[in-house]
Design an enzyme around this catalytic site. Structure first.
Site, PDB file in Angstrom:
ATOM      1  N   ASP A  96     -21.452  11.974 -16.589  1.00  0.00           N
ATOM      2  CA  ASP A  96     -21.843  11.308 -17.838  1.00  0.00           C
ATOM      3  C   ASP A  96     -21.863  12.317 -18.988  1.00  0.00           C
ATOM      4  O   ASP A  96     -21.436  12.005 -20.095  1.00  0.00           O
ATOM      5  CB  ASP A  96     -23.213  10.638 -17.693  1.00  0.00           C
ATOM      6  CG  ASP A  96     -23.717  10.141 -19.048  1.00  0.00           C
ATOM      7  OD1 ASP A  96     -23.045   9.269 -19.629  1.00  0.00           O
ATOM      8  OD2 ASP A  96     -24.733  10.651 -19.553  1.00  0.00           O
TER       9      ASP A  96
ATOM     10  N   ARG B 293     -16.365  11.031 -25.383  1.00  0.00           N
ATOM     11  CA  ARG B 293     -16.398   9.795 -26.189  1.00  0.00           C
ATOM     12  C   ARG B 293     -16.680  10.094 -27.655  1.00  0.00           C
ATOM     13  O   ARG B 293     -16.125   9.470 -28.557  1.00  0.00           O
ATOM     14  CB  ARG B 293     -17.487   8.852 -25.656  1.00  0.00           C
ATOM     15  CG  ARG B 293     -17.056   8.070 -24.439  1.00  0.00           C
ATOM     16  CD  ARG B 293     -18.265   7.444 -23.745  1.00  0.00           C
ATOM     17  NE  ARG B 293     -19.057   6.617 -24.633  1.00  0.00           N
ATOM     18  CZ  ARG B 293     -20.351   6.352 -24.445  1.00  0.00           C
ATOM     19  NH1 ARG B 293     -20.991   6.813 -23.397  1.00  0.00           N
ATOM     20  NH2 ARG B 293     -21.003   5.599 -25.311  1.00  0.00           N
TER      21      ARG B 293
ATOM     22  N   SER C 149     -23.608   4.742 -19.097  1.00  0.00           N
ATOM     23  CA  SER C 149     -24.109   6.087 -19.383  1.00  0.00           C
ATOM     24  C   SER C 149     -25.628   6.143 -19.169  1.00  0.00           C
ATOM     25  O   SER C 149     -26.147   7.018 -18.468  1.00  0.00           O
ATOM     26  CB  SER C 149     -23.736   6.448 -20.830  1.00  0.00           C
ATOM     27  OG  SER C 149     -24.438   7.556 -21.284  1.00  0.00           O
TER      28      SER C 149
ATOM     29  N   LYS D 210     -27.884   7.841 -15.612  1.00  0.00           N
ATOM     30  CA  LYS D 210     -28.940   8.864 -15.677  1.00  0.00           C
ATOM     31  C   LYS D 210     -30.242   8.336 -15.080  1.00  0.00           C
ATOM     32  O   LYS D 210     -30.990   9.063 -14.440  1.00  0.00           O
ATOM     33  CB  LYS D 210     -29.153   9.306 -17.127  1.00  0.00           C
ATOM     34  CG  LYS D 210     -28.021  10.211 -17.613  1.00  0.00           C
ATOM     35  CD  LYS D 210     -28.192  10.626 -19.048  1.00  0.00           C
ATOM     36  CE  LYS D 210     -27.954   9.480 -19.980  1.00  0.00           C
ATOM     37  NZ  LYS D 210     -27.019   9.713 -21.064  1.00  0.00           N
TER      38      LYS D 210
ATOM     39  N   HIS E 108     -37.200   4.258 -20.724  1.00  0.00           N
ATOM     40  CA  HIS E 108     -36.144   4.915 -21.486  1.00  0.00           C
ATOM     41  C   HIS E 108     -35.930   4.154 -22.789  1.00  0.00           C
ATOM     42  O   HIS E 108     -35.958   2.932 -22.811  1.00  0.00           O
ATOM     43  CB  HIS E 108     -34.850   4.903 -20.659  1.00  0.00           C
ATOM     44  CG  HIS E 108     -33.712   5.618 -21.318  1.00  0.00           C
ATOM     45  ND1 HIS E 108     -33.512   6.961 -21.182  1.00  0.00           N
ATOM     46  CD2 HIS E 108     -32.718   5.170 -22.120  1.00  0.00           C
ATOM     47  CE1 HIS E 108     -32.445   7.321 -21.873  1.00  0.00           C
ATOM     48  NE2 HIS E 108     -31.943   6.252 -22.453  1.00  0.00           N
TER      49      HIS E 108
HETATM   50  N1  URA Z   1     -27.575   6.973 -24.807  1.00  0.00           N
HETATM   51  C1  URA Z   1     -26.895   7.417 -23.725  1.00  0.00           C
HETATM   52  O1  URA Z   1     -27.454   8.055 -22.850  1.00  0.00           O
HETATM   53  N2  URA Z   1     -25.578   7.139 -23.636  1.00  0.00           N
HETATM   54  C2  URA Z   1     -24.903   6.434 -24.561  1.00  0.00           C
HETATM   55  O2  URA Z   1     -23.727   6.221 -24.408  1.00  0.00           O
HETATM   56  C3  URA Z   1     -25.630   5.997 -25.691  1.00  0.00           C
HETATM   57  C4  URA Z   1     -26.968   6.255 -25.783  1.00  0.00           C
END
Ligand code: URA
Length: 432
Positions: free
Chosen positions: A160, A167, A182, A186, A81
């Site tokens: 999320d 946010r 966050s 995932k 990621h």
């Molecule tokens: N990428 C994400 O998935 N979440 C964040 O808060 C910032 C970058």
């Protein structure tokens, strides 16, 4: 339990229990807690922070707010990621290489928003390619050809999704505990037990300084440790765009060239480093230099390119566009970017370039915006290169001629020239 008491507790800088965090996440996901109360709690977290235990509980709770994939039947699945960047096509280059080297790749990628691009958008610029496979199709492809690349399913970490969107509206995006939870929620929901994170750092990234990138990396590693996932973070530079292209179809062209062995040095360094740590985590080799050699051999043998073709074909893409990249049209309107002095390129500011590419049509400002697959920027030169007066540094592409004049003004200030030679810097800042 009640949400006002939970907000009050966080306002008083006290540690929330797992039950209180679960109460908030579960009820906000099903809209039993309204946005204004969620916003108050997120702001209190933003201002007062969270302990390690709170961050882990917050992450696990978000990860379990929807489906959690079980990929254990594939053995050691390693996920990769990136925390986001400009011209970042590393997933598209690296994952076919990993699959060709025998690592199962079950990859869910996101879409672009703002100045950063998204892998799912980029791969969709190959006509016919489907990113919206069902979970069964996704699993079958991994079983049959060792790789599948799709976009995130609707029900992956829905908490999320809601909190991330919230946010954005209350100026709480730049919080390390919230970013770490966050991303990791995932990753945990996506099912891999080992994760390599490319933590980008610089003007075109969320983390602008190395100190912040290190803190984010340590936080994500700790979440991994407390939730039974092995995590390696690689902090990479994101001050200038990666490689020579920014924009969906343009980046696919660069990806195809890279898989054939024609790779820009910055891309090569990131691909080799991330890839060699993925191989290590997957138990395919402890020696990083030997792993790098295996990756280079995989590209030189043509196996990485063949795996990419196999992936595109399997997911409905027309491979004639890969075999003949001339078929991947560029946008109709173009404009050369030059300088009226000679010298060494000192800076190509990634954030501004990302914004210019977005303005030309390559990205979205809002989730609903449509993108122009053909728009973007091609760089003939990178930081450290010498340019003659009026030599072409970059070419802007768009299908909207009205955008070119303003885009040129935007990009002019993003490129700086120096009389003195500029050293090219290493892309890898730290491995954690
Ligand atoms: N990428 C994400 O998935 N979440 C964040 O808060 C910032 C970058």
């Amino acid at each position: 339990m009640n949400i006002v008491e939970i907000i009050e507790k966080k306002k008083q800088k006290k540690e929330l229990s797992k039950e209180e965090i679960d109460f908030f996440i579960n009820n906000y996901t099903i809209s039993k807690i309204p946005d204004y109360q969620a916003a108050a709690l997120i702001m209190a977290i933003y201002l007062n922070g969270m302990t390690k235990q709170e961050i882990t509980d917050f992450t696990i709770s978000m990860a379990h707010s929807g489906d959690v994939l079980d990929l254990s039947d594939f053995g050691n699945v390693v996920d990769k990621h990136s925390t986001g960047g400009v011209g970042d096509k590393i997933t598209l280059i690296l994952m076919p290489i990993m699959a060709a080297l025998g690592i199962p790749v079950a990859k869910m990628s996101g879409r672009g928003l703002g100045f950063t691009g998204g892998t799912a958008d980029k791969i969709e610029s190959i006509p016919g390619y489907r990113t919206d496979l069902s979970e069964d199709e996704f699993r079958n492809n991994v079983k049959e050809i060792g790789i599948s690349l799709i976009t995130q399913t609707a029900n992956l970490a829905p908490a999320d999704k809601k909190i991330y969107a919230l946010r954005d509206t209350i100026s709480c995006t730049d919080s390390i505990p919230l970013i770490a939870s966050s991303i990791m929620s995932k990753k945990i929901a996506a099912g891999a037990n080992k994760i390599v994170l490319d933590v980008t750092c610089g003007s075109g990234a969320f983390m602008k300084t190395k100190e912040d990138a290190i803190e984010l990396s340590k936080t994500m590693k700790e979440i991994g440790e407390l939730s039974g996932k092995e995590v390696t973070c690689i902090i990479t530079k994101m001050d200038e765009p990666l490689g020579k292209t920014v924009g969906n179809k343009l980046e696919i062209i660069e990806t195809i060239e890279a898989l054939k062995g024609n790779m820009e040095e910055d891309i090569k360094e990131v691909v080799l480093t991330l890839g060699s740590y993925i191989l290590k985590l997957a138990g395919k080799g402890e020696n990083i230099q030997e792993n790098k050699n295996s990756i280079l051999e995989c590209i030189a043998s043509g196996n990485a390119y063949k795996k990419f073709i196999q992936l595109i074909e399997k997911q409905g893409g027309d491979i004639s566009y890969v075999e003949d990249i001339q078929k991947l049209n560029k946008a109709k309107e173009m404009l050369n970017i030059t300088k009226n002095i000679s010298g060494y390129i000192k800076k190509i500011d990634a954030e501004t370039i990302g914004k210019v590419a977005c303005f030309l049509g390559a990205g979205r400002n809002k989730k609903e915006d449509k993108i122009d697959m053909e728009a973007g920027i091609v760089f003939n030169k990178k930081v450290g290169d010498y340019i003659e007066k009026e030599e072409i540094i970059a070419i802007l592409y768009t299908n909207d001629i009205d955008k070119l004049k303003e885009a040129k003004q935007m990009i002019d200030g993003a490129i700086e020239i120096s009389n003195n030679p500029i050293e090219k810097e290493n892309m890898i800042l730290e491995i954690i």
